[in-house]
Design an enzyme around this catalytic site. Sequence first.
Site, short mmCIF file in Angstrom:
data_model
loop_
_atom_site.label_atom_id
_atom_site.label_comp_id
_atom_site.label_asym_id
_atom_site.label_seq_id
_atom_site.Cartn_x
_atom_site.Cartn_y
_atom_site.Cartn_z
N GLY A 99 0.84 -1.21 0.00
CA GLY A 99 0.00 0.00 0.00
C GLY A 99 0.87 1.25 0.00
O GLY A 99 1.87 1.31 0.71
N ARG A 119 1.03 -4.97 -5.76
CA ARG A 119 1.05 -6.22 -5.00
C ARG A 119 1.33 -7.29 -6.05
O ARG A 119 0.65 -7.34 -7.07
CB ARG A 119 -0.27 -6.43 -4.29
CG ARG A 119 -0.63 -5.22 -3.41
CD ARG A 119 -1.63 -5.56 -2.34
NE ARG A 119 -2.16 -4.35 -1.73
CZ ARG A 119 -1.75 -3.84 -0.57
NH1 ARG A 119 -0.79 -4.44 0.11
NH2 ARG A 119 -2.30 -2.76 -0.08
N ASP A 146 4.88 -4.92 6.09
CA ASP A 146 5.33 -6.26 6.51
C ASP A 146 5.38 -7.25 5.36
O ASP A 146 6.30 -8.08 5.29
CB ASP A 146 4.49 -6.77 7.67
CG ASP A 146 3.03 -6.97 7.30
OD1 ASP A 146 2.54 -6.22 6.44
OD2 ASP A 146 2.39 -7.86 7.86
N THR A 176 4.29 2.53 5.53
CA THR A 176 2.90 2.09 5.66
C THR A 176 2.20 3.03 6.63
O THR A 176 2.81 3.48 7.60
CB THR A 176 2.79 0.63 6.17
OG1 THR A 176 1.44 0.37 6.57
CG2 THR A 176 3.69 0.36 7.37
N ASP A 233 -0.06 2.20 8.62
CA ASP A 233 -0.62 1.46 9.76
C ASP A 233 0.20 1.53 11.05
O ASP A 233 -0.31 1.22 12.13
CB ASP A 233 -0.80 -0.03 9.39
CG ASP A 233 -1.72 -0.21 8.20
OD1 ASP A 233 -2.55 0.69 7.95
OD2 ASP A 233 -1.62 -1.24 7.52
N ASP A 240 2.29 -0.49 12.15
CA ASP A 240 2.21 -1.78 12.83
C ASP A 240 3.49 -2.59 12.76
O ASP A 240 3.47 -3.79 12.99
CB ASP A 240 1.04 -2.59 12.22
CG ASP A 240 1.20 -2.79 10.71
OD1 ASP A 240 2.09 -2.17 10.11
OD2 ASP A 240 0.42 -3.56 10.14
N ARG A 244 -5.81 -1.91 9.27
CA ARG A 244 -5.86 -3.39 9.20
C ARG A 244 -6.04 -3.99 10.59
O ARG A 244 -6.95 -3.60 11.30
CB ARG A 244 -4.63 -3.94 8.49
CG ARG A 244 -4.62 -3.55 7.02
CD ARG A 244 -3.58 -4.29 6.26
NE ARG A 244 -2.27 -4.10 6.87
CZ ARG A 244 -1.18 -4.72 6.49
NH1 ARG A 244 -1.24 -5.60 5.52
NH2 ARG A 244 -0.03 -4.48 7.07
P1 ATP Z 1 0.88 -2.47 3.54
O1 ATP Z 1 1.26 -2.66 4.98
O2 ATP Z 1 0.67 -1.06 3.20
O3 ATP Z 1 -0.24 -3.37 3.08
P2 ATP Z 1 2.74 -4.41 2.57
O4 ATP Z 1 4.17 -4.30 2.20
O5 ATP Z 1 2.42 -5.22 3.80
O6 ATP Z 1 2.16 -2.94 2.67
P3 ATP Z 1 1.65 -6.52 0.91
O7 ATP Z 1 0.74 -6.47 -0.26
O8 ATP Z 1 1.27 -7.36 2.07
O9 ATP Z 1 1.92 -5.02 1.33
O10 ATP Z 1 3.08 -7.05 0.40
C1 ATP Z 1 3.69 -6.48 -0.74
C2 ATP Z 1 4.19 -7.57 -1.66
O11 ATP Z 1 5.24 -8.32 -1.03
C3 ATP Z 1 3.18 -8.63 -2.05
O12 ATP Z 1 2.31 -8.20 -3.08
C4 ATP Z 1 4.08 -9.77 -2.51
O13 ATP Z 1 4.51 -9.56 -3.84
C5 ATP Z 1 5.28 -9.63 -1.58
N1 ATP Z 1 5.20 -10.64 -0.52
C6 ATP Z 1 4.45 -10.63 0.60
N2 ATP Z 1 4.60 -11.73 1.33
C7 ATP Z 1 5.50 -12.52 0.66
C8 ATP Z 1 6.09 -13.80 0.88
N3 ATP Z 1 5.80 -14.51 1.96
N4 ATP Z 1 6.96 -14.25 -0.05
C9 ATP Z 1 7.27 -13.54 -1.15
N5 ATP Z 1 6.75 -12.32 -1.41
C10 ATP Z 1 5.88 -11.81 -0.53
#
Ligand code: ATP
Length: 324
Positions: free
Chosen positions: A11, A72, A103, A126, A128, A130, A172
């Site tokens: 995000g 994503r 995360d 982020t 959040d 978190d 979240r």
């Molecule tokens: P936000 O907290 O704003 O949602 P975020 O970084 O947590 O941001 P996510 O969509 O959860 O957003 O993760 C970003 C991208 O990281 C995912 O779309 C995916 O491509 C990659 N990713 C997440 N988890 C894994 C994993 N276990 N293994 C490989 N790639 C991952």
Amino acid sequence: MKKIAVFTSGGDSPGMNACVRAVVRGGIYKGLEVFGIIRGYNGMIQGNIIPLQSHSVSNTIQKGGTILKSARSKDFMTPEGRKKAFENIQKLGIEGIVAIGGDGTFRGAAEFYKEYGIPTVGCPGTIDNDLYGTDYTIGYDTAINTALDAIDKIRDTADSHDRVFFIEVMGRDSGYIAIACGIAGGAEIVMVPETLMDSDEVASILQAGWNRSKTSSIIVVAEGDEEGNAQEVAEKIKTLLPNQFDIRVSTLGHIQRGGSPTARDRILASRLGLAAVDGLLAGYKNVMAGVINDQIVFTPFEDTFQKDKPISQEMIEMVKILSI
Ligand code: ATP
């Protein structure tokens, strides 16, 4: 290390551009060539990687969103996708990566490091707040100020029309945004996933307020609250206290993710972007740069998404005391 790359992922959050800018200019200042990966892990897999100069990040510090775009990526969750990503990174001779995201982004980075060993330092981007390993994430301050502005405006209407408003904010599974803008907005009740508060308790607080001649109230509900979203909680209260209050619901939604970053977020993002470059040059890998007690701290990626960062009990207690 001569070549590094930077990307934004997950995000978007206000301040990501200030962080990219700091990585680009900090890297160039230290004699590095800096590349930008477009659209997060998808860009890494598709080879959408461009050289960045100092002027590439001119006039961006005040802008919300991310000039590098975000995505994503389902493909990065697969070994084949990560292999393609590695080949593109290797082709350009990139020896270090700065990952700006939440995360999920760090889960991906940790996996990538385990398989291919390319040093990666993360910056917490982020709204959040978190992530374990930093007191504040980039975008959180802007998000709570945006939500607060909306709460102040809704309160005018709540007060004028003697209404009870349930306002849903983002975050979240975490109640950081809710608790901060709830306290700053003078909310009567804040519902967060970290504490159990059911509709009966909400109804009895509203009833007690009514008995003290309180005719309008603001209840801030975190989107991940265990009792349901703002609409669901409002429906339960209508059933428990029929015809007593004029109840309305407002879900703030994505306005909380956009907009020009606050000074605090710009400074935090600049600091962490520079720290990530310094970290890579100092040999850090598989860690996130964060700020704890105003000091730069590097925390292993695994800890950032596995360990909890609980809301302080003091904040939760404050809502109760200040709403009597
Ligand atoms: P936000 O907290 O704003 O949602 P975020 O970084 O947590 O941001 P996510 O969509 O959860 O957003 O993760 C970003 C991208 O990281 C995912 O779309 C995916 O491509 C990659 N990713 C997440 N988890 C894994 C994993 N276990 N293994 C490989 N790639 C991952």
